[in-house]
Design a protein around this motif. Structure first.
Motif, PDB file in Angstrom:
ATOM      1  N   ASP A 182       7.253  -4.876   8.608  1.00  0.00           N
ATOM      2  CA  ASP A 182       8.256  -5.868   8.998  1.00  0.00           C
ATOM      3  C   ASP A 182       9.657  -5.465   8.561  1.00  0.00           C
ATOM      4  O   ASP A 182      10.624  -6.162   8.849  1.00  0.00           O
ATOM      5  CB  ASP A 182       7.887  -7.249   8.470  1.00  0.00           C
ATOM      6  N   GLY A 183       9.795  -4.358   7.834  1.00  0.00           N
ATOM      7  CA  GLY A 183      11.108  -3.871   7.422  1.00  0.00           C
ATOM      8  C   GLY A 183      11.668  -4.573   6.197  1.00  0.00           C
ATOM      9  O   GLY A 183      12.818  -4.336   5.818  1.00  0.00           O
ATOM     10  N   SER A 184      10.865  -5.428   5.534  1.00  0.00           N
ATOM     11  CA  SER A 184      11.356  -6.159   4.359  1.00  0.00           C
ATOM     12  C   SER A 184      11.598  -5.241   3.162  1.00  0.00           C
ATOM     13  O   SER A 184      12.312  -5.605   2.236  1.00  0.00           O
ATOM     14  CB  SER A 184      10.375  -7.273   3.978  1.00  0.00           C
ATOM     15  N   LEU A 244      -9.513  -1.748  15.772  1.00  0.00           N
ATOM     16  CA  LEU A 244      -9.624  -2.343  14.443  1.00  0.00           C
ATOM     17  C   LEU A 244      -8.532  -3.385  14.229  1.00  0.00           C
ATOM     18  O   LEU A 244      -7.466  -3.304  14.853  1.00  0.00           O
ATOM     19  CB  LEU A 244      -9.488  -1.254  13.374  1.00  0.00           C
ATOM     20  N   PRO A 245      -8.770  -4.338  13.331  1.00  0.00           N
ATOM     21  CA  PRO A 245      -7.689  -5.273  12.985  1.00  0.00           C
ATOM     22  C   PRO A 245      -6.521  -4.488  12.389  1.00  0.00           C
ATOM     23  O   PRO A 245      -6.726  -3.540  11.637  1.00  0.00           O
ATOM     24  CB  PRO A 245      -8.315  -6.185  11.925  1.00  0.00           C
ATOM     25  N   GLY A 246      -5.314  -4.871  12.738  1.00  0.00           N
ATOM     26  CA  GLY A 246      -4.134  -4.142  12.292  1.00  0.00           C
ATOM     27  C   GLY A 246      -3.869  -4.262  10.801  1.00  0.00           C
ATOM     28  O   GLY A 246      -4.339  -5.186  10.134  1.00  0.00           O
ATOM     29  N   LEU A 247      -3.113  -3.298  10.276  1.00  0.00           N
ATOM     30  CA  LEU A 247      -2.655  -3.314   8.890  1.00  0.00           C
ATOM     31  C   LEU A 247      -1.177  -3.687   8.895  1.00  0.00           C
ATOM     32  O   LEU A 247      -0.436  -3.269   9.786  1.00  0.00           O
ATOM     33  CB  LEU A 247      -2.856  -1.955   8.241  1.00  0.00           C
ATOM     34  N   LYS A 248      -0.760  -4.471   7.893  1.00  0.00           N
ATOM     35  CA  LYS A 248       0.629  -4.918   7.833  1.00  0.00           C
ATOM     36  C   LYS A 248       1.252  -4.516   6.503  1.00  0.00           C
ATOM     37  O   LYS A 248       0.662  -4.736   5.452  1.00  0.00           O
ATOM     38  CB  LYS A 248       0.707  -6.430   8.012  1.00  0.00           C
ATOM     39  N   LEU A 249       2.436  -3.944   6.590  1.00  0.00           N
ATOM     40  CA  LEU A 249       3.199  -3.594   5.395  1.00  0.00           C
ATOM     41  C   LEU A 249       4.379  -4.548   5.281  1.00  0.00           C
ATOM     42  O   LEU A 249       5.326  -4.475   6.066  1.00  0.00           O
ATOM     43  CB  LEU A 249       3.685  -2.146   5.478  1.00  0.00           C
ATOM     44  N   MET A 250       4.259  -5.494   4.330  1.00  0.00           N
ATOM     45  CA  MET A 250       5.301  -6.477   4.078  1.00  0.00           C
ATOM     46  C   MET A 250       5.433  -6.623   2.565  1.00  0.00           C
ATOM     47  O   MET A 250       4.417  -6.671   1.859  1.00  0.00           O
ATOM     48  CB  MET A 250       4.948  -7.827   4.694  1.00  0.00           C
ATOM     49  N   SER A 251       6.631  -6.685   2.087  1.00  0.00           N
ATOM     50  CA  SER A 251       6.877  -6.775   0.654  1.00  0.00           C
ATOM     51  C   SER A 251       6.118  -7.954   0.043  1.00  0.00           C
ATOM     52  O   SER A 251       6.315  -9.098   0.432  1.00  0.00           O
ATOM     53  CB  SER A 251       8.375  -6.923   0.409  1.00  0.00           C
ATOM     54  N   GLY A 252       5.217  -7.652  -0.906  1.00  0.00           N
ATOM     55  CA  GLY A 252       4.471  -8.679  -1.612  1.00  0.00           C
ATOM     56  C   GLY A 252       3.319  -9.311  -0.860  1.00  0.00           C
ATOM     57  O   GLY A 252       2.687 -10.227  -1.358  1.00  0.00           O
TER      58      GLY A 252
END
Length: 139
Positions: A64-66, A33-41
């Motif tokens: 990304d650790g933001s 599956l296409p990846g999920l990204k956790l980035m602030s905002g």
């Protein structure tokens, strides 16, 4: 009667042999599956996910650790069978999940089989924006 039974066994033998070699976890049944990204905002996903019950999926969830961010979805996790969660090349085979939380940057690889049809979501806890969730449909 014996000839009829022997003929049936001989005709079904190749089908039985194929069934033993093609299981749910086989590479031929695997979908990335296409990846999920956790980035602030930033949006978690570019689009909703549509899954098929009985199919084996792999998805990467990356932060990304933001910011310290989590992704929760207890209903979704109860609608799938989790094969494993891989974090830093460590394979974990849990009985169940509720959420993932990233305190720093990193990647989780989740492999699972979609089981229960329905509409689900994975979302950042406490967020209200549509971009902070991914809608998932299991057909």
């Amino acid at each position: 009667m014996k000839n009829l039974l022997l003929t049936a066994v001989l005709l079904l033998a190749p089908v039985a042999a194929q069934a033993q070699t093609a299981g749910l976890l086989e590479r031929a049944n695997r979908v990335e599956l296409p990846g999920l990204k956790l980035m602030s905002g930033e949006p978690v996903s570019a689009a909703p996910l549509s899954l098929k019950s009985g199919t084996y999926y792999i998805i990467e969830i990356e932060s990304d650790g933001s910011a310290e961010l989590a992704l929760e979805g207890a209903a979704f996790f109860r609608a799938i069978w989790v094969n494993e969660v891989v974090i830093n090349d460590i394979e974990i085979r849990p009985l169940g999940l509720d959420s993932f939380e990233f305190d720093d940057e990193g990647t989780i690889e989740l492999s699972f089989i979609a089981i229960k049809p329905g509409k689900y979501a994975l979302s950042v806890p406490g967020s209200t924006g549509d971009s902070q969730r991914v809608e998932i449909t299991i057909e």
